[in-house]
Every structure is written in C-alpha cells, then in structure tokens.
Design a protein around this motif. Structure first.
Motif, PDB file in Angstrom:
ATOM      1  N   GLU A   1      36.699  40.710  32.949  1.00  0.00           N
ATOM      2  CA  GLU A   1      38.032  40.116  32.911  1.00  0.00           C
ATOM      3  C   GLU A   1      38.494  39.707  34.312  1.00  0.00           C
ATOM      4  O   GLU A   1      39.218  38.736  34.471  1.00  0.00           O
ATOM      5  CB  GLU A   1      39.035  41.105  32.302  1.00  0.00           C
ATOM      6  N   SER A   2      38.080  40.481  35.325  1.00  0.00           N
ATOM      7  CA  SER A   2      38.477  40.156  36.706  1.00  0.00           C
ATOM      8  C   SER A   2      37.228  39.887  37.544  1.00  0.00           C
ATOM      9  O   SER A   2      37.090  40.384  38.663  1.00  0.00           O
ATOM     10  CB  SER A   2      39.293  41.297  37.305  1.00  0.00           C
ATOM     11  N   GLU A   3      36.329  39.069  36.992  1.00  0.00           N
ATOM     12  CA  GLU A   3      35.018  38.845  37.607  1.00  0.00           C
ATOM     13  C   GLU A   3      35.118  38.259  39.019  1.00  0.00           C
ATOM     14  O   GLU A   3      34.208  38.423  39.819  1.00  0.00           O
ATOM     15  CB  GLU A   3      34.176  37.932  36.720  1.00  0.00           C
ATOM     16  N   SER A   4      36.226  37.634  39.356  1.00  0.00           N
ATOM     17  CA  SER A   4      36.334  37.066  40.701  1.00  0.00           C
ATOM     18  C   SER A   4      36.132  38.137  41.770  1.00  0.00           C
ATOM     19  O   SER A   4      35.650  37.849  42.863  1.00  0.00           O
ATOM     20  CB  SER A   4      37.688  36.388  40.903  1.00  0.00           C
ATOM     21  N   MET A   5      36.480  39.417  41.454  1.00  0.00           N
ATOM     22  CA  MET A   5      36.330  40.487  42.432  1.00  0.00           C
ATOM     23  C   MET A   5      35.672  41.753  41.866  1.00  0.00           C
ATOM     24  O   MET A   5      35.434  42.701  42.601  1.00  0.00           O
ATOM     25  CB  MET A   5      37.693  40.865  43.018  1.00  0.00           C
ATOM     26  N   SER A   6      35.380  41.791  40.590  1.00  0.00           N
ATOM     27  CA  SER A   6      34.862  43.019  39.977  1.00  0.00           C
ATOM     28  C   SER A   6      33.384  43.271  40.298  1.00  0.00           C
ATOM     29  O   SER A   6      32.897  44.388  40.160  1.00  0.00           O
ATOM     30  CB  SER A   6      35.031  42.981  38.460  1.00  0.00           C
TER      31      SER A   6
END
Length: 654
Positions: free
Chosen positions: A156-161
């Motif tokens: 869901e927060s792949e930009s930083m996960s």
C-alpha cells in the motif's frame, strides 16, 4: 575517438557451466568468475579479506542485530517485535548470501556452504504460504520499523515500504546461489515470491499498477527469467519500468524515485542515486532483451548526463546528503559529497551492461575509475570498517559518516557493508568478455583464465603489477592453432581523457606512446571502440606485451564545477590520490600544489598494504618561504589510520 599512438620498437558467449547468471540478449558475454583464477597482488588480497573477514563479520553482525530473528518471528518460531530499524533489513541477509555464493564459485568451502544453507532454512520459515516475504510486514504491518513507512496492507505504501526492493535482492541472491551450488533451496523461495508478484502486479483488471519505490526488483526478475525462461518474469520487469512516470496507473512518487516522467523520456539523472543506477541497469536489460531503441536512447542520454555533469573524479555519484541524491548539473561539493558506496556498486553494474550491449571501452573507463577509487574506498583495508558516504575532503571534525568522521564497523542502515560483500568477490567477472571469435581484455590483473571463443578453448595468463606499473604480459594459448581476435582495452587516461566527456581534463598531457608487441615484434593494430584489435593465427606460447605509460598527472575540473575552481588533483595510472594529515604534519588545509612543483613516485611496500605514493616539496599557504614535503596516498586508502583531515583537490596557488 582519439587515435591511439603506439611506439615503434626497433627490436624484433555463452558458457555451459556454473559461474554466473548469463545475461541473455546481450551480444557480448562476461567470462564467469570460476573461469578466472586471480593471482593478482592488488585484487586477490582484497577478495581474500572479504572472504576471511567481511563475510563472517557481516553474518555475525546480522545475527546480533536480529536480522535472522525476524524470519523466525515472522514464521511463528520466535516471539517478539520486529528487530532492527529499517524496512529493508531482510536484504542484508540476502546480500551476504550473494557474496558468500560468489565466494563459493571461486573458492569452494563446504563449511561456508553448509552455513549458508542453514540461513536459507531460516529465511524459508519467514515466507508466507502464498510466497510473500517481507518480515516486518508479516510480523506487524501496523508498526513499521521506520517512522517514514506508512502502516497498512501489502504494497500500500510501496514508495517507501521497500517490499519490492526486498524481493529484488532476494532474486539477485537466489540466482547467484543457484549457479554457485546448483541447489534449488533458495531459488525455490525466490520463484514462489516472484510468482506472487506476477499474480499481483500488471495492467490486467484487478492487479496493482504501481512500480517499486526502490528499484532492483527489475534486474532480479530478469535474472530469474534467464534461469527459468519464464516469460512472465521478463514481462513483469518491463511493466515495472513502463509504468514509472505514468500518472494514469498510480500516484507518482516524484523525482526522488525517478517516477516523475516515463523512463524513456528521462535524460537527466535525478533523485536517489542508488535507486537511479539500479533502474538504469534494468532499463539496459530491457533495451537488450527487447531490442528497444527508445530504452537504449534514454539510457545513453542518462549516461552522458552522468559522466559529463554529475560524476566525481573518483567515479562516485550522488552529491547530496539530502535524499542520498544526485544534485544539479555540476553540483559536486567535496567536503559534503555523499557518493554512497552502494551507488558506485550500482554504477559498475550499469556500465558493465552498457559495455556488453555496445562493446565500447568508455564504459570500462568508468568502471575502472570507480573500482580503484570511489568503490573500494568504502571498505577498510582490514575488511571490518566501512564508509557509507565517500567525501573528497574532510576536516577531521565534520561528521559525514552517520555521525562519525571516520570509518564505522556497522550502521543501522547497513546496506553498504553487505553490498560490498556481494560485490567484491565478483570482481573476476569484470576482467574478460567474449563475442563469437573475439576476446575482450577489459581490466588488467594477474590471473589465469579459460575462455571459449566459438567452440575453441583458449587459456589466457596475465602477469602485471597494475595499477602501480603499466607493464602487462598476456600469454595466449589456444587448444589448437586458430584465427581469432584479441581486443585489448586502451584506457582513456593513456589518451589524455580523464573520463569520457569534458567534466575533467589533464593539465599535463602525455605524449609518451603505448608499446604493444606480439612475440616481441611491434604491432600497430586497428583501434575499434577503444580496443586494440589483434587478429591473427594464434598458437600456444604466443605472448602479447602491453606497456601503458604511467606518470604523475594533474587534473582540473570543468569551469562549471564551482567547488573545484582554482584546484588541482593528482593521479597515477587509474588511481586518484589525496593528502591526509598523518603524512603531512597535519597541515592539509595549508598545502598548495603549484604547477611548477616537482613530484615523484615512490613505492612503499609497508604502507597501507603496499602502495605508490606521490611526494615532492610544496609551499604552504600564507607562510612565506615555508615548505612541506608533500606525501599523497591513493584515495581509497584514507581513514585507515584514525580520524584525520584529507583533501583530494588542492589549491594551484596561494
């Protein structure tokens, strides 16, 4: 391309073996690690240090920091919260396994192999039934280990996960382990995870359409494709690149993640430098496998921007601490330079791919500069202390290295130490390459190698003291007399090119010609893309002798680089030099290096592992008549004797 001048002397692809993950689609193939036996006094000791010290050191640190525990906690075999501070801590274990696997290829070690198998068994415990594998998320998705990661469902927060980043390093390591051992225990874990990604991501209805935040899954997927020939992995890698910068598929992450415009429209390197070079390597793979000219044009433009406007003299890239990122064009500060070690490693991976696609030596000019300077500077001579950033100046007080002014044994974010572990044992893979009946000699290091040219076996033996000496002897021994071409790289620095492009230049051009002989007779072969092409009927006992003229060279930067105005740096062969306080009466800040200063090379076998130093008498700034016996050491060796001021660039006048 400058014409190579040789002195006139008056005297008379594909390997059916383990050793590397073969990169399909490229016309040129690197010679595998296990076909090159290093005997070199420069690289072999460094690889042995990593094998004997850094690999066990890294595994021990990962164990104590809880990296292995996370897999057991995720799998319900231990109780507790996520250990560690980063969402990508899993990758430290993967990179250590990759480095150990590269080591096993050239130096089989049953004890190490058994230990690696035990770690793989622990990793398997942490994998969810459907193949998902990111331990912090499995343990507690609502409490990420870092505050900058949003809690929530998978990806869901792949930009930083870093979930897909974790997957990428898993694939890279598993592929290397498979070719090293022929075991499927790690590969099967990776394939199960990759199959989950294929089911989850894509343009089809119901699938996720966002790319990874931190790139590397692209090259990892392509390595799995190279092993399995499963087209889904290749298509997914291209999908992840194609949707970058496409606002119709996802909310864009921005320039930091190179997600500000479609990758084929990017022509300036921006954002997080490591993310960038990993992505450019993946783009090069796609350009090769799909014969995609739009991808090829984009990566060439990005490369030109890098070498002409954003690369340090050491080969380092990424000038800003903020965002670990590339700066603006010509923004190359010295004291605050970031130059992350991981970025140098990624840049080598990218440039090797560009060479294999084009056969142009300029990419190896970048590789050589990076290898001997801004990459190995990241690891201490003892193999157990590290630089994360690699500045070109230090006052001994500014804390650039995660709160320190010198090397550190470990970091909460330990990507650089473990990346060095995975990279250094693979250096033999960079020395030779083949294409049909052509043998490329790209780097100079003493070794014995076995190569295949078409179906002809050829033994090669290099003898050299490079980089301290420019004399190279190359024995060529084919199984039977045959005609083929040996392509010997002529380094750009011998042709008065510091780097490809106009970012740096020598103030003292060399006019000393190269000498090249075959069996003692001078030859002046055609030069193709920076290689001396020697085509003849080769037989056992043939010898090529190459002499590269080495002298102390002064380098200045393009006038657009404001931080280097009025300054000069020193080189000898491919090695960049610096001055450190311990050798210079702690007067680094006062040293001036006028063009008239007479300098000489001295061999110091008992200093810093055995190096050449540059020495000479120079004036001190603001101290009329005061002089100093300057001693400059190879940049990669600095900060091995404690906290000390250091400079690469020195004033040309008071």
């Amino acid at each position: 391309m400058k014409k190579v001048v040789f002195a006139l002397l008056l005297t008379s692809s594909a390997y059916e073996c383990m050793g590397q993950v073969s990169l399909k689609g490229y016309p040129i193939a690197a010679v595998p690690i296990n076909h090159v036996e290093l005997t070199d006094k420069f690289w072999l000791p460094k690889i042995k240090t990593v094998q004997k010290t850094t690999i066990p050191f890294g595994f021990d640190k990962s164990y104590k920091e809880g990296r292995m525990d996370n897999f057991l906690i995720a799998g319900g075999k231990m109780k507790g919260k996520t250990r560690g501070a980063m969402p990508f801590d899993d990758t430290d274990v993967y990179k250590l396994i990759e480095g150990a696997s590269n080591s096993l290829i050239s130096s089989p070690d049953k004890k190490l192999e058994t230990y690696v198998d035990s770690i793989i068994a622990i990793i398997k415990v942490g994998q969810e039934p459907d193949g998902y594998l990111t331990t912090w998320h499995t343990i507690d998705p609502n409490n990420p280990p870092a505050k900058w990661v949003k809690p929530g469902p998978r990806w869901e927060s792949e930009s930083m996960s870093h979930e897909l980043y974790n997957a990428g390093h898993l694939y890279e390591a598993a592929a290397t382990h498979y070719v090293a051992t022929n075991k499927r225990n790690f590969l099967d874990i990776a394939l199960k995870n990759a199959d989950l990604l294929v089911k989850t991501f894509g343009l089809e209805p119901g699938k996720r359409k966002a790319p990874p935040g931190h790139q590397i899954v692209e090259t990892g997927l392509i390595k799995l494709y190279n092993i399995t020939q499963k087209e889904d992995y290749l298509k997914l890698a291209k999908f992840f690149l194609d949707v970058r910068g496409d606002s119709t598929t996802h909310k864009l992450y921005g320039p930091y993640s190179q997600d500000h415009k479609p990758v084929t429209q990017q022509d300036e390197v921006v954002g997080h430098a490591v993310r960038g070079v990993y992505m450019y390597a993946g783009m090069t793979d796609v350009a090769a496998l799909y014969n995609d000219k739009t991808y090829l044009n984009a990566i060439k433009a990005l490369w030109e921007n890098t070498v002409n406007k954003k690369m340090y003299i050491t080969g380092g890239i990424g000038s800003r601490h903020e965002g670990e990122s590339f700066g603006d064009n010509y923004e190359l500060p010295n004291k605050t330079a970031y130059n992350e070690t991981c970025a140098s490693i990624g840049d080598v991976y990218w440039n090797q791919r560009l060479f294999m696609l084009t056969g142009e030596s300029k990419y190896y000019d970048v590789i050589e500069r990076t290898l001997y300077n801004g990459l190995i500077s990241g690891i201490s001579l003892s193999g157990d202390q590290f630089f994360y950033p690699n500045p070109l100046e230090s006052d001994g007080e500014y804390k650039f290295n995660f709160g320190a002014s010198t090397r550190q044994p470990w970091f909460d974010c330990s990507c650089c130490p473990t990346n060095l572990v995975r990279f250094v044992p693979s250096v033999p893979n960079l020395i030779y390459a083949t294409q049909n009946d052509k043998l490329y000699i790209n780097l100079f290091a003493s070794n014995k190698a076995q190569v295949m040219l078409n179906k002809l076996a050829v033994n090669i033996e290099q003898q050299t003291e490079y980089p301290w000496n420019g004399a190279i002897r190359i024995g060529v021994n084919p199984a039977k007399q045959a005609s083929f071409t040996v392509k010997v790289r002529i380094p750009g620095w011998t042709q008065n090119e510091v780097l490809p492009g106009n970012l740096y230049s020598f103030t003292n051009h060399t006019t000393t010609p190269i000498t090249l002989t075959v069996n003692g007779k001078a030859v002046q072969p055609a030069i193709t893309n920076g290689y001396a092409d020697i085509t003849r009927q080769w037989k056992k006992g043939d010898v090529i002798e190459l002499k590269l003229p080495m002298s102390i060279r002064r380098v200045v930067a393009n006038e657009a680089v404001k931080d280097d105005k009025g300054l000069v740096s020193l080189e000898y062969g491919p090695v960049v030099y610096c001055v450190e306080g311990i050798d210079n009466q702690n007067k680094v800040a006062d040293i001036t290096l006028p063009d008239t200063a007479q300098l000489r090379i001295e061999k110091k076998d008992n200093l810093l592992g055995g190096v050449n130093v540059i020495t000479g008498t120079v004036p001190l700034t603001g101290q009329s008549g005061s002089k100093l016996t300057l001693v400059a050491i190879p940049y990669y060796t600095w900060s091995n004797r404690g906290v000390d001021p250091m400079k690469v660039w020195l004033p040309r006048s008071e």
